[in-house]
Design a protein around this motif. Structure first.
Motif, PDB file in Angstrom:
ATOM      1  N   LEU A  55     -31.602 -24.658 -32.344  1.00  0.00           N
ATOM      2  CA  LEU A  55     -32.866 -25.016 -32.977  1.00  0.00           C
ATOM      3  C   LEU A  55     -33.905 -23.955 -32.637  1.00  0.00           C
ATOM      4  O   LEU A  55     -33.935 -23.440 -31.513  1.00  0.00           O
ATOM      5  N   ASP A  56     -34.752 -23.629 -33.589  1.00  0.00           N
ATOM      6  CA  ASP A  56     -35.799 -22.631 -33.359  1.00  0.00           C
ATOM      7  C   ASP A  56     -36.713 -23.058 -32.210  1.00  0.00           C
ATOM      8  O   ASP A  56     -37.108 -22.235 -31.388  1.00  0.00           O
ATOM      9  N   GLU A  57     -37.067 -24.328 -32.198  1.00  0.00           N
ATOM     10  CA  GLU A  57     -37.888 -24.898 -31.126  1.00  0.00           C
ATOM     11  C   GLU A  57     -37.188 -26.151 -30.641  1.00  0.00           C
ATOM     12  O   GLU A  57     -37.078 -27.121 -31.387  1.00  0.00           O
ATOM     13  N   GLN A  58     -36.708 -26.132 -29.408  1.00  0.00           N
ATOM     14  CA  GLN A  58     -35.964 -27.277 -28.896  1.00  0.00           C
ATOM     15  C   GLN A  58     -36.924 -28.387 -28.488  1.00  0.00           C
ATOM     16  O   GLN A  58     -37.791 -28.175 -27.639  1.00  0.00           O
ATOM     17  N   PRO A  59     -36.772 -29.572 -29.081  1.00  0.00           N
ATOM     18  CA  PRO A  59     -37.620 -30.702 -28.688  1.00  0.00           C
ATOM     19  C   PRO A  59     -37.164 -31.255 -27.339  1.00  0.00           C
ATOM     20  O   PRO A  59     -36.085 -30.905 -26.846  1.00  0.00           O
ATOM     21  N   ALA A  60     -37.967 -32.133 -26.766  1.00  0.00           N
ATOM     22  CA  ALA A  60     -37.527 -32.852 -25.575  1.00  0.00           C
ATOM     23  C   ALA A  60     -36.288 -33.652 -25.958  1.00  0.00           C
ATOM     24  O   ALA A  60     -36.228 -34.260 -27.031  1.00  0.00           O
ATOM     25  N   LEU A  61     -35.281 -33.630 -25.092  1.00  0.00           N
ATOM     26  CA  LEU A  61     -34.011 -34.285 -25.375  1.00  0.00           C
ATOM     27  C   LEU A  61     -33.733 -35.395 -24.369  1.00  0.00           C
ATOM     28  O   LEU A  61     -34.102 -35.280 -23.201  1.00  0.00           O
ATOM     29  N   ALA A  62     -33.081 -36.444 -24.828  1.00  0.00           N
ATOM     30  CA  ALA A  62     -32.549 -37.502 -23.973  1.00  0.00           C
ATOM     31  C   ALA A  62     -31.037 -37.305 -23.977  1.00  0.00           C
ATOM     32  O   ALA A  62     -30.357 -37.708 -24.932  1.00  0.00           O
ATOM     33  N   ILE A  63     -30.507 -36.657 -22.957  1.00  0.00           N
ATOM     34  CA  ILE A  63     -29.102 -36.245 -22.946  1.00  0.00           C
ATOM     35  C   ILE A  63     -28.225 -37.318 -22.306  1.00  0.00           C
ATOM     36  O   ILE A  63     -28.500 -37.790 -21.206  1.00  0.00           O
ATOM     37  N   THR A  64     -27.167 -37.675 -23.041  1.00  0.00           N
ATOM     38  CA  THR A  64     -26.152 -38.605 -22.571  1.00  0.00           C
ATOM     39  C   THR A  64     -24.845 -37.838 -22.443  1.00  0.00           C
ATOM     40  O   THR A  64     -24.512 -37.035 -23.314  1.00  0.00           O
ATOM     41  N   ARG A  65     -24.112 -38.094 -21.393  1.00  0.00           N
ATOM     42  CA  ARG A  65     -22.801 -37.467 -21.200  1.00  0.00           C
ATOM     43  C   ARG A  65     -21.786 -38.141 -22.108  1.00  0.00           C
ATOM     44  O   ARG A  65     -21.793 -39.363 -22.276  1.00  0.00           O
ATOM     45  N   PHE A  66     -20.917 -37.336 -22.722  1.00  0.00           N
ATOM     46  CA  PHE A  66     -19.829 -37.834 -23.568  1.00  0.00           C
ATOM     47  C   PHE A  66     -18.536 -37.252 -23.013  1.00  0.00           C
ATOM     48  O   PHE A  66     -18.379 -36.031 -22.980  1.00  0.00           O
ATOM     49  N   ASP A  67     -17.626 -38.112 -22.564  1.00  0.00           N
ATOM     50  CA  ASP A  67     -16.378 -37.664 -21.949  1.00  0.00           C
ATOM     51  C   ASP A  67     -15.343 -37.336 -23.023  1.00  0.00           C
ATOM     52  O   ASP A  67     -14.431 -38.108 -23.300  1.00  0.00           O
ATOM     53  N   GLY A  68     -15.507 -36.166 -23.622  1.00  0.00           N
ATOM     54  CA  GLY A  68     -14.612 -35.747 -24.693  1.00  0.00           C
ATOM     55  C   GLY A  68     -13.191 -35.487 -24.236  1.00  0.00           C
ATOM     56  O   GLY A  68     -12.270 -35.435 -25.053  1.00  0.00           O
ATOM     57  N   ARG A  69     -12.970 -35.361 -22.943  1.00  0.00           N
ATOM     58  CA  ARG A  69     -11.604 -35.202 -22.425  1.00  0.00           C
ATOM     59  C   ARG A  69     -10.857 -36.526 -22.468  1.00  0.00           C
ATOM     60  O   ARG A  69      -9.641 -36.550 -22.408  1.00  0.00           O
ATOM     61  N   ASP A  70     -11.593 -37.635 -22.568  1.00  0.00           N
ATOM     62  CA  ASP A  70     -11.036 -38.978 -22.750  1.00  0.00           C
ATOM     63  C   ASP A  70     -11.682 -39.530 -24.021  1.00  0.00           C
ATOM     64  O   ASP A  70     -12.387 -40.528 -24.007  1.00  0.00           O
ATOM     65  N   TRP A  71     -11.442 -38.837 -25.135  1.00  0.00           N
ATOM     66  CA  TRP A  71     -12.170 -39.041 -26.373  1.00  0.00           C
ATOM     67  C   TRP A  71     -12.160 -40.490 -26.855  1.00  0.00           C
ATOM     68  O   TRP A  71     -13.204 -41.028 -27.235  1.00  0.00           O
ATOM     69  N   GLU A  72     -11.018 -41.134 -26.897  1.00  0.00           N
ATOM     70  CA  GLU A  72     -10.919 -42.494 -27.446  1.00  0.00           C
ATOM     71  C   GLU A  72     -11.823 -43.461 -26.679  1.00  0.00           C
ATOM     72  O   GLU A  72     -12.550 -44.240 -27.296  1.00  0.00           O
ATOM     73  N   ASN A  73     -11.788 -43.423 -25.354  1.00  0.00           N
ATOM     74  CA  ASN A  73     -12.642 -44.326 -24.566  1.00  0.00           C
ATOM     75  C   ASN A  73     -14.116 -43.955 -24.699  1.00  0.00           C
ATOM     76  O   ASN A  73     -14.977 -44.831 -24.755  1.00  0.00           O
ATOM     77  N   ALA A  74     -14.419 -42.673 -24.749  1.00  0.00           N
ATOM     78  CA  ALA A  74     -15.819 -42.240 -24.908  1.00  0.00           C
ATOM     79  C   ALA A  74     -16.362 -42.676 -26.263  1.00  0.00           C
ATOM     80  O   ALA A  74     -17.510 -43.134 -26.367  1.00  0.00           O
ATOM     81  N   LYS A  75     -15.575 -42.568 -27.312  1.00  0.00           N
ATOM     82  CA  LYS A  75     -15.994 -42.986 -28.644  1.00  0.00           C
ATOM     83  C   LYS A  75     -16.215 -44.499 -28.679  1.00  0.00           C
ATOM     84  O   LYS A  75     -17.202 -44.976 -29.240  1.00  0.00           O
ATOM     85  N   ALA A  76     -15.328 -45.260 -28.038  1.00  0.00           N
ATOM     86  CA  ALA A  76     -15.484 -46.720 -27.984  1.00  0.00           C
ATOM     87  C   ALA A  76     -16.784 -47.080 -27.271  1.00  0.00           C
ATOM     88  O   ALA A  76     -17.499 -47.990 -27.685  1.00  0.00           O
ATOM     89  N   ALA A  77     -17.134 -46.348 -26.213  1.00  0.00           N
ATOM     90  CA  ALA A  77     -18.369 -46.601 -25.493  1.00  0.00           C
ATOM     91  C   ALA A  77     -19.579 -46.300 -26.377  1.00  0.00           C
ATOM     92  O   ALA A  77     -20.581 -47.010 -26.337  1.00  0.00           O
ATOM     93  N   LEU A  78     -19.500 -45.226 -27.181  1.00  0.00           N
ATOM     94  CA  LEU A  78     -20.589 -44.903 -28.115  1.00  0.00           C
ATOM     95  C   LEU A  78     -20.811 -46.025 -29.117  1.00  0.00           C
ATOM     96  O   LEU A  78     -21.932 -46.331 -29.476  1.00  0.00           O
ATOM     97  N   ASP A  79     -19.708 -46.589 -29.571  1.00  0.00           N
ATOM     98  CA  ASP A  79     -19.758 -47.647 -30.581  1.00  0.00           C
ATOM     99  C   ASP A  79     -20.092 -49.009 -29.974  1.00  0.00           C
ATOM    100  O   ASP A  79     -20.214 -49.984 -30.699  1.00  0.00           O
ATOM    101  N   GLY A  80     -20.175 -49.086 -28.627  1.00  0.00           N
ATOM    102  CA  GLY A  80     -20.497 -50.341 -27.971  1.00  0.00           C
ATOM    103  C   GLY A  80     -19.344 -51.297 -27.896  1.00  0.00           C
ATOM    104  O   GLY A  80     -19.527 -52.513 -27.782  1.00  0.00           O
ATOM    105  N   GLU A  81     -18.132 -50.769 -27.987  1.00  0.00           N
ATOM    106  CA  GLU A  81     -16.950 -51.654 -27.938  1.00  0.00           C
ATOM    107  C   GLU A  81     -16.587 -52.003 -26.512  1.00  0.00           C
ATOM    108  O   GLU A  81     -16.879 -51.348 -25.573  1.00  0.00           O
TER     109      GLU A  81
END
Length: 123
Positions: free
Chosen positions: A97-123
């Motif tokens: 981005l040309d100007e980076q806004p303030a970010l609220a960063i959440t960790r996503f465990d892409g090495r355990d993709w299926e469980n991380a995706k389920a957590a994103l979806d609130g499952e």
């Protein structure tokens, strides 16, 4: 909020409508995100406009092939791509981005993709 960005050489340029800061962002530890330092800002397809560069984008798929990683063929930067985790949105690299806004960063465990995706979806 309207944000603009693109690749290093400027061949790829985009505009994205983002929520007001702090903008949610995902820090993924999968192999490709770790190696490239990609910091995900998820933008619904209707809120993203590729202003130029469609003709210089090159595609890379791996693993399941569901994600389409798009790189500028001139400078090699991946400023946005189609993630498998959000099929109705683009993932924009906050670092592009040309100007980076303030970010609220959440960790996503892409090495355990299926469980991380389920957590994103609130499952």
């Amino acid at each position: 909020m309207i944000a603009r960005g693109g690749c290093h050489c400027g061949a790829v340029r985009f505009e994205a409508r983002l929520p007001e800061p702090p903008v949610p962002a995902l820090a993924c530890n999968c192999s490709v995100c770790s190696m490239t330092g990609f910091l995900h800002v998820i933008v619904p397809h209707p809120d993203f406009t590729l202003e130029r560069g469609a003709d210089v984008l090159t595609s890379y798929r791996f693993g399941t092939g569901a994600a389409e990683h798009l790189f500028c063929s001139r400078c090699g930067v991946k400023s946005f791509y189609q993630p498998r985790s959000h099929p109705d949105a683009w993932s924009v690299n906050a670092h592009c981005l040309d100007e980076q806004p303030a970010l609220a960063i959440t960790r996503f465990d892409g090495r355990d993709w299926e469980n991380a995706k389920a957590a994103l979806d609130g499952e």
